[in-house]
Write an enzyme that holds these catalytic residues in place. Structure first.
Site, PDB file in Angstrom:
ATOM      1  N   ASP A 174      -2.114   8.583   7.722  1.00 33.26           N
ATOM      2  CA  ASP A 174      -3.038   7.711   8.454  1.00 33.26           C
ATOM      3  C   ASP A 174      -2.208   6.821   9.389  1.00 33.26           C
ATOM      4  O   ASP A 174      -1.000   7.044   9.523  1.00 33.26           O
ATOM      5  CB  ASP A 174      -3.922   6.934   7.454  1.00 33.26           C
ATOM      6  CG  ASP A 174      -3.170   5.908   6.628  1.00 33.26           C
ATOM      7  OD1 ASP A 174      -2.013   5.591   6.950  1.00 33.26           O
ATOM      8  OD2 ASP A 174      -3.739   5.402   5.638  1.00 33.26           O
ATOM      9  N   SER A 226       0.804  -1.224   0.000  1.00 32.49           N
ATOM     10  CA  SER A 226       0.000   0.000   0.000  1.00 32.49           C
ATOM     11  C   SER A 226       0.835   1.272   0.000  1.00 32.49           C
ATOM     12  O   SER A 226       0.306   2.340  -0.279  1.00 32.49           O
ATOM     13  CB  SER A 226      -0.936   0.010   1.209  1.00 32.49           C
ATOM     14  OG  SER A 226      -0.192  -0.132   2.397  1.00 32.49           O
ATOM     15  N   HIS A 253       0.565   5.076   6.839  1.00 33.15           N
ATOM     16  CA  HIS A 253       1.204   5.621   5.637  1.00 33.15           C
ATOM     17  C   HIS A 253       1.615   7.079   5.780  1.00 33.15           C
ATOM     18  O   HIS A 253       0.886   7.862   6.372  1.00 33.15           O
ATOM     19  CB  HIS A 253       0.245   5.507   4.438  1.00 33.15           C
ATOM     20  CG  HIS A 253      -0.308   4.130   4.257  1.00 33.15           C
ATOM     21  ND1 HIS A 253      -1.514   3.750   4.790  1.00 33.15           N
ATOM     22  CD2 HIS A 253       0.198   3.051   3.634  1.00 33.15           C
ATOM     23  CE1 HIS A 253      -1.741   2.474   4.492  1.00 33.15           C
ATOM     24  NE2 HIS A 253      -0.710   2.018   3.793  1.00 33.15           N
TER      25      HIS A 253
END
Ligand SMILES: *[C@@H]1O[C@H](CO)[C@@H](O)[C@H](O)[C@H]1NC(C)=O
Ligand SMILES: *[C@@H]1O[C@H](CO)[C@@H](O)[C@H](O)[C@H]1NC(C)=O
Ligand SMILES: *[C@@H]1O[C@H](CO)[C@@H](O)[C@H](O)[C@H]1NC(C)=O
Ligand SMILES: *[C@@H]1O[C@H](CO)[C@@H](O)[C@H](O)[C@H]1NC(C)=O
Ligand SMILES: *[C@@H]1O[C@H](CO)[C@@H](O)[C@H](O)[C@H]1NC(C)=O
Length: 359
Positions: free
Chosen positions: A324, A36, A327
């Protein structure tokens, strides 16, 4: 297609908040593998919990929410910008077809790791092994587009591999983990690095020659770890960082060995851990105010609950290192890409991505 092209053109014109106008591309293409940290939306059409194609993700991105786990561009978006490339499209998008794949394709899938079973908890994702299979599909497509030898095209292209974080934070370090009862840290790090070595070799055998492989970041400093494994203070979790450092030391040695042994290859290892740790230890000197709490999230350090549409993000994203619980922000990715592109990543040549692609 027309809408897509307009979006790409827009990005070329405004840049990603960067100062560089996309000039002549320095590589024919960039192929991206990983998780991600660099996924541009490959999971959007998959049945999985590991998705980010909803706001406020993309709040600072010219085309809004795309599936990126970020307010803006990922490390790869900003690196591509410096290389003179337009956004590298996700493999798992029907619009990623025809001649646009000649500029590169991104296979990264949120939740995935080096091991097949990392990410199983999220549902359907692309594991690293599957991502390599997907690249093999692209090879056949490019072969028919170029109507002949593709060797030169792949030899000159950049291959970026950013994976391994989920094998720790969403596998080994989970309370429900079975791998931590099966493997000591020493044996688990051996297993991961050996598997990744095999995967990099598979890419080499498929034609890849120029590799950019960052190590793992200081995962003990992400808001998720501070919230769930911290001691109540906001400091980084040392046990997690020690585990990651053990992994990185072995990764670096493996990368050096590959660089020597795989004929015609060049591997650039990046100690991204030290870079990110310095930013977190000295946020103000890099332009940040908040280094141990997320911009979008909830609970302790905003690290307990992921960024959701019902959560209002912080006002000024560029003051935060973390977007977040897991990340970094666009602002962090921007300076990280600058370092990767032109910093002194290793003491031998090539020292950075700019020299890697020129070599
Ligand atoms: C490529 O994608 C576009 C947009 O989704 C579609 O119109 C076109 O038919 C596709 N082309 C091929 C060869 O699949
Ligand atoms: C992982 O899964 C792939 C199929 O996607 C399979 O080919 C491979 O052998 C598996 N690897 C291991 C170590 O089990
Ligand atoms: C890639 O695809 C070719 C042709 O389909 C196949 O022969 C080869 O075994 C594949 N290689 C890998 C590493 O999957
Ligand atoms: C928490 O741990 C950090 C390092 O891991 C240490 O520096 C700090 O003093 C600890 N705080 C408390 C309240 O125990
Ligand atoms: C947001 O934060 C950055 C970095 O601290 C600062 O340079 C900028 O002026 C701030 N913007 C606003 C609108 O406050």
């Amino acid at each position: 297609m027309a809408a897509m092209d307009a979006a790409f053109l827009f990005l070329v014109l405004v840049g990603l908040g960067g100062s560089l106008a996309a000039g002549k591309a320095q590589v024919p293409a960039m192929f991206v593998f990983g998780d991600s940290l660099v996924d541009p939306g490959n999971n959007n059409n998959l049945l999985t919990l590991a998705r980010a194609n909803f706001d406020p993700n993309g709040i600072d991105f010219p085309v809004g929410e795309t599936g990126r786990f970020c307010n803006g561009g990922t490390l790869i978006d900003h690196l591509g910008d410096r290389l003179g490339l337009t956004l590298i499209p996700p493999f798992n998008d029907p619009a990623t077809n025809g001649s646009i794949i000649l500029r590169g394709v991104n296979y990264a899938s949120a939740g995935s790791g080096i091991l097949n079973d990392t990410g199983e908890i999220f549902g359907n994702i692309f594991t690293m092994d599957q991502q390599i299979q997907n690249f093999n599909t692209t090879i056949q497509q490019i072969r028919s587009l170029l109507a002949g030898s593709t060797r030169n095209h792949f030899q000159r292209s950049l291959f970026a591999v950013i994976t391994g974080s989920n094998d720790y934070i969403n596998n080994y370090l989970l309370p429900i983990s079975t791998t931590s009862s099966q493997y000591t840290p020493e044996r688990f790090t051996d297993l991961l690095v050996r598997r990744l070595g095999t995967q990099l070799k598979a890419l080499y055998e498929l034609g890849a020659r120029k590799f950019f492989v960052p190590g793992l970041g200081p995962l003990g400093c992400i808001p998720n770890q501070i919230a769930f494994r911290g001691n109540g203070s906001k400091s980084c979790v040392e046990s997690t960082n020690n585990l990651v450092s053990l992994h990185n030391a072995k990764l670096k040695a493996m990368i050096r060995a590959h660089d020597k042994q795989l004929r015609g290859s060049t591997f650039l290892y990046w100690d991204s851990y030290s870079f990110a740790f310095d930013v977190i230890a000295n946020p103000a000197s890099h332009g940040f105010k908040y280094q141990n709490t997320a911009c979008c999230g909830a609970g302790r350090s905003k690290g307990e609950i992921i960024c959701l549409s019902i959560i209002a993000p912080c006002e000024n994203r560029s003051e935060y290192v973390f977007w977040d619980p897991y990340h970094p922000t666009d602002a962090f990715n921007f300076i990280a890409a600058k370092e990767a592109y032109q910093g002194n990543l290793q003491d031998s040549l090539p020292r950075n991505v700019k020299e890697l692609v020129a070599s």
